[in-house]
Scaffold this motif. Structure first.
Motif, PDB file in Angstrom:
ATOM      1  N   LEU A 153       0.823  -1.209   0.000  1.00 25.83           N
ATOM      2  CA  LEU A 153       0.000   0.000   0.000  1.00 25.83           C
ATOM      3  C   LEU A 153       0.860   1.263   0.000  1.00 25.83           C
ATOM      4  N   ASN A 154       2.087   1.119  -0.434  1.00 30.28           N
ATOM      5  CA  ASN A 154       3.005   2.250  -0.445  1.00 30.28           C
ATOM      6  C   ASN A 154       2.526   3.333  -1.405  1.00 30.28           C
ATOM      7  N   GLY A 155       2.698   4.591  -1.009  1.00 31.51           N
ATOM      8  CA  GLY A 155       2.285   5.705  -1.859  1.00 31.51           C
ATOM      9  C   GLY A 155       3.459   6.610  -2.197  1.00 31.51           C
ATOM     10  N   TYR A 156       3.199   7.622  -3.014  1.00 34.16           N
ATOM     11  CA  TYR A 156       4.223   8.582  -3.417  1.00 34.16           C
ATOM     12  C   TYR A 156       3.759   9.984  -3.051  1.00 34.16           C
ATOM     13  N   LYS A 157       4.642  10.762  -2.483  1.00 32.19           N
ATOM     14  CA  LYS A 157       4.309  12.138  -2.107  1.00 32.19           C
ATOM     15  C   LYS A 157       4.601  13.068  -3.277  1.00 32.19           C
ATOM     16  N   PHE A 158       3.590  13.796  -3.705  1.00 28.30           N
ATOM     17  CA  PHE A 158       3.756  14.712  -4.824  1.00 28.30           C
ATOM     18  C   PHE A 158       4.106  16.125  -4.378  1.00 28.30           C
ATOM     19  N   PHE A 159       4.020  16.372  -3.087  1.00 27.29           N
ATOM     20  CA  PHE A 159       4.382  17.686  -2.550  1.00 27.29           C
ATOM     21  C   PHE A 159       5.371  17.498  -1.397  1.00 27.29           C
ATOM     22  N   PRO A 160       6.379  18.367  -1.265  1.00 24.94           N
ATOM     23  CA  PRO A 160       7.369  18.244  -0.193  1.00 24.94           C
ATOM     24  C   PRO A 160       6.858  18.837   1.115  1.00 24.94           C
ATOM     25  N   THR A 161       5.657  18.407   1.511  1.00 27.97           N
ATOM     26  CA  THR A 161       4.985  18.966   2.680  1.00 27.97           C
ATOM     27  C   THR A 161       4.344  17.849   3.485  1.00 27.97           C
ATOM     28  N   CYS A 162       3.804  18.211   4.648  1.00 26.00           N
ATOM     29  CA  CYS A 162       3.073  17.245   5.469  1.00 26.00           C
ATOM     30  C   CYS A 162       1.985  16.563   4.644  1.00 26.00           C
TER      31      CYS A 162
ATOM     32  N   TYR B 202      -8.558  11.820  -1.432  1.00 27.23           N
ATOM     33  CA  TYR B 202      -7.320  11.048  -1.281  1.00 27.23           C
ATOM     34  C   TYR B 202      -6.146  11.827  -1.869  1.00 27.23           C
ATOM     35  N   PRO B 203      -5.008  11.869  -1.183  1.00 24.24           N
ATOM     36  CA  PRO B 203      -3.832  12.552  -1.728  1.00 24.24           C
ATOM     37  C   PRO B 203      -3.390  11.894  -3.027  1.00 24.24           C
ATOM     38  N   PRO B 204      -2.944  12.676  -4.006  1.00 24.87           N
ATOM     39  CA  PRO B 204      -2.415  12.064  -5.234  1.00 24.87           C
ATOM     40  C   PRO B 204      -1.192  11.225  -4.907  1.00 24.87           C
ATOM     41  N   GLY B 205      -1.133  10.033  -5.496  1.00 19.99           N
ATOM     42  CA  GLY B 205      -0.034   9.124  -5.203  1.00 19.99           C
ATOM     43  C   GLY B 205      -0.381   8.069  -4.181  1.00 19.99           C
ATOM     44  N   ASP B 206      -1.515   8.228  -3.471  1.00 23.57           N
ATOM     45  CA  ASP B 206      -1.981   7.202  -2.543  1.00 23.57           C
ATOM     46  C   ASP B 206      -2.465   5.976  -3.317  1.00 23.57           C
ATOM     47  N   PRO B 207      -2.523   4.791  -2.683  1.00 24.96           N
ATOM     48  CA  PRO B 207      -3.047   3.614  -3.376  1.00 24.96           C
ATOM     49  C   PRO B 207      -4.459   3.831  -3.916  1.00 24.96           C
TER      50      PRO B 207
ATOM     51  N   ASP C 144       4.835   8.001 -15.466  1.00 31.06           N
ATOM     52  CA  ASP C 144       5.128   9.283 -16.106  1.00 31.06           C
ATOM     53  C   ASP C 144       4.995  10.431 -15.112  1.00 31.06           C
ATOM     54  N   GLN C 145       3.959  10.402 -14.286  1.00 31.19           N
ATOM     55  CA  GLN C 145       3.766  11.447 -13.281  1.00 31.19           C
ATOM     56  C   GLN C 145       4.919  11.465 -12.279  1.00 31.19           C
ATOM     57  N   ILE C 146       5.342  10.282 -11.855  1.00 34.72           N
ATOM     58  CA  ILE C 146       6.436  10.185 -10.884  1.00 34.72           C
ATOM     59  C   ILE C 146       7.731  10.715 -11.487  1.00 34.72           C
ATOM     60  N   CYS C 147       8.013  10.343 -12.727  1.00 36.89           N
ATOM     61  CA  CYS C 147       9.247  10.788 -13.376  1.00 36.89           C
ATOM     62  C   CYS C 147       9.250  12.299 -13.576  1.00 36.89           C
ATOM     63  N   ARG C 148       8.108  12.863 -13.967  1.00 38.59           N
ATOM     64  CA  ARG C 148       8.040  14.313 -14.179  1.00 38.59           C
ATOM     65  C   ARG C 148       8.262  15.062 -12.867  1.00 38.59           C
ATOM     66  N   LYS C 149       7.727  14.533 -11.787  1.00 40.87           N
ATOM     67  CA  LYS C 149       7.938  15.170 -10.480  1.00 40.87           C
ATOM     68  C   LYS C 149       9.418  15.128 -10.101  1.00 40.87           C
ATOM     69  N   VAL C 150      10.051  13.967 -10.274  1.00 42.45           N
ATOM     70  CA  VAL C 150      11.459  13.836  -9.916  1.00 42.45           C
ATOM     71  C   VAL C 150      12.308  14.795 -10.744  1.00 42.45           C
ATOM     72  N   VAL C 151      12.050  14.853 -12.051  1.00 41.97           N
ATOM     73  CA  VAL C 151      12.837  15.729 -12.922  1.00 41.97           C
ATOM     74  C   VAL C 151      12.661  17.187 -12.515  1.00 41.97           C
ATOM     75  N   TYR C 152      11.441  17.582 -12.191  1.00 36.93           N
ATOM     76  CA  TYR C 152      11.191  18.972 -11.803  1.00 36.93           C
ATOM     77  C   TYR C 152      11.942  19.330 -10.535  1.00 36.93           C
ATOM     78  N   GLU C 153      11.941  18.429  -9.555  1.00 34.06           N
ATOM     79  CA  GLU C 153      12.540  18.737  -8.262  1.00 34.06           C
ATOM     80  C   GLU C 153      14.071  18.710  -8.298  1.00 34.06           C
TER      81      GLU C 153
END
Length: 254
Positions: free
Chosen positions: A90-99, A219-224, A231-240
């Motif tokens: 059930l692991n998720g991905y955080k799309f914002f560097p916040t709580c 639900y937060p984006p990236g949650d199960p 593609d969304q994950i890669c774009r976030k990583v590249v941006y950051e």
């Protein structure tokens, strides 16, 4: 070592020893290091085993092992045939560097940002579940670490910049537009939303002014329950990490 440094060292040690939530009060720079520390321990344990280090293989179920120390009624055999899904699935991905508790409100604000002019907003009402207001209730943050736990600031940031990344998190602290808009943000606890937590983390953001609109996200984006694609994950990583030539070069080779 100064008194301040010694005090910080003791506080950080307490955090690692027991996973205390108290570290977030007033903002904390240690939180992002936590998953890295967990990964470090996992990799280190693997390398130690590969190089011949040994220990009691019954470290979990031993009479003086992990389970007995954590819960006297622990039944480890249940984990072999559980009535639930393994949490690792059930692991998720955080799309914002916040709580994490701010993510549904942030998503709702970004959805609204395409339709409203932040300078024409008269007021913003943010309805959240009680835990979100308690954990992320800092007003007018003075640092990036405090900003990560400030619903009012983060919603104003999202409405102004239409995204929330590491750059925006810091830049907004010196942006008068964000600071003025934050003062117009009212964060309130909605008992109906609180009743749905933790199965959901619902937030409602309503803007009023030249244009009045509202959005709700459960639900937060990236949650199960609201999964992200590759593609969304890669774009976030590249941006950051775009400011890091080394990381950018590694990504180009993938």
């Amino acid at each position: 070592m100064s008194l301040e440094e010694a005090s910080q060292a003791l506080a950080i040690s307490a955090y690692y020893a027991s996973g205390l939530w108290g570290f977030i009060s007033g903002g904390s720079s240690i939180k992002p290091f936590s998953p890295g520390h967990a990964a470090f321990l996992g990799v280190t344990s693997s390398l130690m085993a590969r190089n011949g280090m040994k220990t009691n293989l019954r470290a979990l179920e031993d009479d003086r092992g992990f389970c007995k120390n954590m819960a006297p009624g622990c039944r480890l055999e249940k984990a072999l045939n559980p009535e639930w899904e393994y949490a690792i699935l059930l692991n998720g991905y955080k799309f914002f560097p916040t709580c994490r508790h701010t993510h549904t409100a942030l998503t709702a604000a970004i959805m609204l940002s395409d339709e409203v002019n932040p300078e024409k907003i008269r007021e913003v009402r943010v309805e959240v579940f009680e835990e979100a207001a308690r954990v992320a209730g800092i007003r007018e943050p003075e640092s990036v670490n405090q900003a990560r736990f400030s619903l009012s600031y983060l919603v104003a940031l999202a409405l102004t910049y239409r995204r929330v990344g590491l750059d925006e998190l810091e830049k907004g602290l010196e942006d008068a537009r964000v600071r003025v808009l934050e003062r117009r943000v009212d964060v309130v606890v909605n008992p109906e939303l609180s009743a749905q937590f933790p199965e959901r983390q619902p937030s409602v953001v309503e803007v009023r002014g030249e244009v009045s609109k509202r959005e709700r996200v459960d639900y937060p984006p990236g949650d199960p329950e609201n999964p992200a694609n590759l593609d969304q994950i890669c774009r976030k990583v590249v941006y950051e990490v775009r400011a890091s030539p080394v990381v950018a070069a590694l990504y180009d080779r993938l």
